[in-house]
Design a protein around this motif. Sequence first.
Motif, PDB file in Angstrom:
ATOM      1  N   ARG A 113      23.730  30.833  -7.986  1.00  0.00           N
ATOM      2  CA  ARG A 113      23.833  32.057  -7.826  1.00  0.00           C
ATOM      3  C   ARG A 113      22.673  32.822  -8.403  1.00  0.00           C
ATOM      4  O   ARG A 113      21.954  32.484  -9.597  1.00  0.00           O
ATOM      5  CB  ARG A 113      24.923  32.659  -8.960  1.00  0.00           C
ATOM      6  CG  ARG A 113      26.231  31.914  -8.423  1.00  0.00           C
ATOM      7  CD  ARG A 113      27.379  32.085  -9.281  1.00  0.00           C
ATOM      8  NE  ARG A 113      28.344  31.112  -8.866  1.00  0.00           N
ATOM      9  CZ  ARG A 113      29.799  31.008  -9.604  1.00  0.00           C
ATOM     10  NH1 ARG A 113      29.896  31.882 -10.761  1.00  0.00           N
ATOM     11  NH2 ARG A 113      30.754  30.679  -9.082  1.00  0.00           N
ATOM     12  N   GLU A 114      22.244  33.907  -7.556  1.00  0.00           N
ATOM     13  CA  GLU A 114      20.866  34.705  -7.976  1.00  0.00           C
ATOM     14  C   GLU A 114      20.689  35.018  -9.310  1.00  0.00           C
ATOM     15  O   GLU A 114      19.713  34.936 -10.103  1.00  0.00           O
ATOM     16  CB  GLU A 114      20.451  35.558  -7.039  1.00  0.00           C
ATOM     17  CG  GLU A 114      20.522  35.348  -5.487  1.00  0.00           C
ATOM     18  CD  GLU A 114      19.945  36.473  -4.654  1.00  0.00           C
ATOM     19  OE1 GLU A 114      20.538  36.680  -3.571  1.00  0.00           O
ATOM     20  OE2 GLU A 114      19.294  37.271  -5.048  1.00  0.00           O
ATOM     21  N   TYR A 115      21.745  35.418  -9.889  1.00  0.00           N
ATOM     22  CA  TYR A 115      21.848  36.203 -11.308  1.00  0.00           C
ATOM     23  C   TYR A 115      21.323  35.206 -12.438  1.00  0.00           C
ATOM     24  O   TYR A 115      21.295  35.516 -13.403  1.00  0.00           O
ATOM     25  CB  TYR A 115      23.090  36.781 -11.490  1.00  0.00           C
ATOM     26  CG  TYR A 115      24.398  36.124 -11.623  1.00  0.00           C
ATOM     27  CD1 TYR A 115      25.183  36.122 -10.663  1.00  0.00           C
ATOM     28  CD2 TYR A 115      24.657  35.237 -12.691  1.00  0.00           C
ATOM     29  CE1 TYR A 115      26.562  35.422 -10.695  1.00  0.00           C
ATOM     30  CE2 TYR A 115      25.630  34.434 -12.792  1.00  0.00           C
ATOM     31  CZ  TYR A 115      26.693  34.252 -11.864  1.00  0.00           C
ATOM     32  OH  TYR A 115      27.961  33.753 -11.976  1.00  0.00           O
ATOM     33  N   GLU A 116      21.518  33.944 -11.993  1.00  0.00           N
ATOM     34  CA  GLU A 116      21.423  33.010 -12.960  1.00  0.00           C
ATOM     35  C   GLU A 116      19.773  32.832 -13.279  1.00  0.00           C
ATOM     36  O   GLU A 116      19.461  31.939 -14.170  1.00  0.00           O
ATOM     37  CB  GLU A 116      21.895  31.513 -12.526  1.00  0.00           C
ATOM     38  CG  GLU A 116      21.975  30.262 -13.382  1.00  0.00           C
ATOM     39  CD  GLU A 116      22.939  30.456 -14.674  1.00  0.00           C
ATOM     40  OE1 GLU A 116      23.598  31.661 -14.387  1.00  0.00           O
ATOM     41  OE2 GLU A 116      22.739  29.688 -15.587  1.00  0.00           O
ATOM     42  N   TYR A 117      19.134  33.501 -12.390  1.00  0.00           N
ATOM     43  CA  TYR A 117      17.458  33.066 -12.362  1.00  0.00           C
ATOM     44  C   TYR A 117      16.701  34.262 -13.261  1.00  0.00           C
ATOM     45  O   TYR A 117      17.079  35.325 -13.030  1.00  0.00           O
ATOM     46  CB  TYR A 117      17.010  32.917 -11.062  1.00  0.00           C
ATOM     47  CG  TYR A 117      17.304  31.571 -10.407  1.00  0.00           C
ATOM     48  CD1 TYR A 117      18.761  31.334  -9.844  1.00  0.00           C
ATOM     49  CD2 TYR A 117      16.667  30.292 -10.797  1.00  0.00           C
ATOM     50  CE1 TYR A 117      19.232  30.242  -9.440  1.00  0.00           C
ATOM     51  CE2 TYR A 117      17.224  29.147 -10.117  1.00  0.00           C
ATOM     52  CZ  TYR A 117      18.402  29.111  -9.448  1.00  0.00           C
ATOM     53  OH  TYR A 117      19.095  28.159  -9.007  1.00  0.00           O
ATOM     54  N   ASP A 118      15.830  33.850 -13.986  1.00  0.00           N
ATOM     55  CA  ASP A 118      15.071  34.597 -14.925  1.00  0.00           C
ATOM     56  C   ASP A 118      13.627  35.011 -13.853  1.00  0.00           C
ATOM     57  O   ASP A 118      13.221  36.127 -14.343  1.00  0.00           O
ATOM     58  CB  ASP A 118      14.842  33.949 -16.118  1.00  0.00           C
ATOM     59  CG  ASP A 118      15.872  33.521 -16.817  1.00  0.00           C
ATOM     60  OD1 ASP A 118      16.401  32.331 -16.801  1.00  0.00           O
ATOM     61  OD2 ASP A 118      16.522  34.575 -17.560  1.00  0.00           O
ATOM     62  N   TYR A 119      13.154  34.391 -13.460  1.00  0.00           N
ATOM     63  CA  TYR A 119      11.782  34.386 -12.920  1.00  0.00           C
ATOM     64  C   TYR A 119      11.803  34.186 -11.325  1.00  0.00           C
ATOM     65  O   TYR A 119      12.524  33.326 -10.803  1.00  0.00           O
ATOM     66  CB  TYR A 119      10.723  33.590 -13.336  1.00  0.00           C
ATOM     67  CG  TYR A 119      10.644  33.996 -14.971  1.00  0.00           C
ATOM     68  CD1 TYR A 119      11.040  32.934 -15.888  1.00  0.00           C
ATOM     69  CD2 TYR A 119      10.421  35.167 -15.357  1.00  0.00           C
ATOM     70  CE1 TYR A 119      11.044  33.133 -17.101  1.00  0.00           C
ATOM     71  CE2 TYR A 119      10.189  35.589 -16.749  1.00  0.00           C
ATOM     72  CZ  TYR A 119      10.333  34.516 -17.560  1.00  0.00           C
ATOM     73  OH  TYR A 119      10.669  34.505 -18.872  1.00  0.00           O
ATOM     74  N   TRP A 120      11.119  34.759 -10.329  1.00  0.00           N
ATOM     75  CA  TRP A 120      11.263  34.668  -8.946  1.00  0.00           C
ATOM     76  C   TRP A 120       9.895  34.513  -8.615  1.00  0.00           C
ATOM     77  O   TRP A 120       8.827  35.524  -9.122  1.00  0.00           O
ATOM     78  CB  TRP A 120      11.853  35.930  -8.102  1.00  0.00           C
ATOM     79  CG  TRP A 120      13.399  35.659  -8.500  1.00  0.00           C
ATOM     80  CD1 TRP A 120      14.100  36.198  -9.539  1.00  0.00           C
ATOM     81  CD2 TRP A 120      14.407  35.129  -7.469  1.00  0.00           C
ATOM     82  NE1 TRP A 120      15.429  35.825  -9.475  1.00  0.00           N
ATOM     83  CE2 TRP A 120      15.586  35.245  -8.225  1.00  0.00           C
ATOM     84  CE3 TRP A 120      14.269  34.485  -6.490  1.00  0.00           C
ATOM     85  CZ2 TRP A 120      16.965  34.779  -7.595  1.00  0.00           C
ATOM     86  CZ3 TRP A 120      15.666  33.961  -5.748  1.00  0.00           C
ATOM     87  CH2 TRP A 120      16.719  34.028  -6.295  1.00  0.00           C
ATOM     88  N   GLY A 121       9.345  33.887  -7.695  1.00  0.00           N
ATOM     89  CA  GLY A 121       8.295  33.763  -6.881  1.00  0.00           C
ATOM     90  C   GLY A 121       8.257  34.808  -5.646  1.00  0.00           C
ATOM     91  O   GLY A 121       9.200  35.394  -5.391  1.00  0.00           O
ATOM     92  N   GLN A 122       6.833  34.630  -4.963  1.00  0.00           N
ATOM     93  CA  GLN A 122       6.994  35.704  -3.904  1.00  0.00           C
ATOM     94  C   GLN A 122       7.392  35.436  -2.582  1.00  0.00           C
ATOM     95  O   GLN A 122       7.409  36.341  -1.876  1.00  0.00           O
ATOM     96  CB  GLN A 122       5.247  36.273  -3.855  1.00  0.00           C
ATOM     97  CG  GLN A 122       4.533  35.217  -2.997  1.00  0.00           C
ATOM     98  CD  GLN A 122       4.380  34.039  -3.335  1.00  0.00           C
ATOM     99  OE1 GLN A 122       4.671  33.630  -4.718  1.00  0.00           O
ATOM    100  NE2 GLN A 122       3.758  33.203  -2.745  1.00  0.00           N
ATOM    101  N   GLY A 123       7.793  34.206  -2.426  1.00  0.00           N
ATOM    102  CA  GLY A 123       8.279  33.702  -1.199  1.00  0.00           C
ATOM    103  C   GLY A 123       7.098  33.023  -0.479  1.00  0.00           C
ATOM    104  O   GLY A 123       5.989  33.604  -0.224  1.00  0.00           O
ATOM    105  N   THR A 124       7.456  32.318   0.692  1.00  0.00           N
ATOM    106  CA  THR A 124       6.562  31.652   1.831  1.00  0.00           C
ATOM    107  C   THR A 124       7.377  31.699   2.867  1.00  0.00           C
ATOM    108  O   THR A 124       8.459  31.218   2.846  1.00  0.00           O
ATOM    109  CB  THR A 124       6.123  30.401   1.382  1.00  0.00           C
ATOM    110  OG1 THR A 124       5.009  29.820   2.286  1.00  0.00           O
ATOM    111  CG2 THR A 124       7.328  29.430   0.961  1.00  0.00           C
ATOM    112  N   LEU A 125       6.808  32.033   3.931  1.00  0.00           N
ATOM    113  CA  LEU A 125       7.499  32.056   5.402  1.00  0.00           C
ATOM    114  C   LEU A 125       7.487  30.803   6.119  1.00  0.00           C
ATOM    115  O   LEU A 125       6.342  30.293   6.271  1.00  0.00           O
ATOM    116  CB  LEU A 125       6.809  33.190   6.273  1.00  0.00           C
ATOM    117  CG  LEU A 125       7.638  33.460   7.439  1.00  0.00           C
ATOM    118  CD1 LEU A 125       8.833  33.815   7.571  1.00  0.00           C
ATOM    119  CD2 LEU A 125       6.428  34.429   8.259  1.00  0.00           C
TER     120      LEU A 125
END
Length: 130
Positions: A113-125
Motif C-alpha cells: 500500500r502506497e500510504y505505508e511509505y515515507d520516502y519516494w524516489g523519482q522513478g526510472t522508465l
Amino acid sequence: VQLQASGGGLVQAGGSLRLSCVASGFTFDDYSIGWFRQAPGKEREFVAAIWWSVASTYYADSLKGRFTIYRNIAKNTVYLQMNSLKPEDTAVYFCAASANRRRSSATMYLLGREYEYDYWGQGTLVTVSS
C-alpha cells in the motif's frame, strides 16, 4: 533524505533488466523498501518489497516468478531483477522506503500500500518493445 532509482531502459519482450535503488542521507537498516510502477494512463501499482534487516520479501501476485527483489547490504542497495519482460511491464518504476513501525511477517502485506511509505524516489522508465 533521497532515494535514487536507476537501471531502466528499452528492452525487447522476453528480455531482462535489473533496477537499483540507492539511499542517500539514511541507511536502509530500519526500513522496508518497495518497488511500485505506473504505466501510462494507469494508477501506480505495487510490484515488490523487502524488509531490509531480515530480507523478507513480498510480491504482487501477478509478478511472482518473473520479478525478484533482493538487497546488497555492503552497497546499501535494493535491486529488482525483472525477467521475461512483457510489453505490459512498460512503466515508470519507483522505489520507496517505509519505516519499520512494528514490522513483522504478519504485517508485510501492508507494504503493498502506497500510504505505508515515507520516502519516494523519482522513478526510472522501463520500456518493453514487442
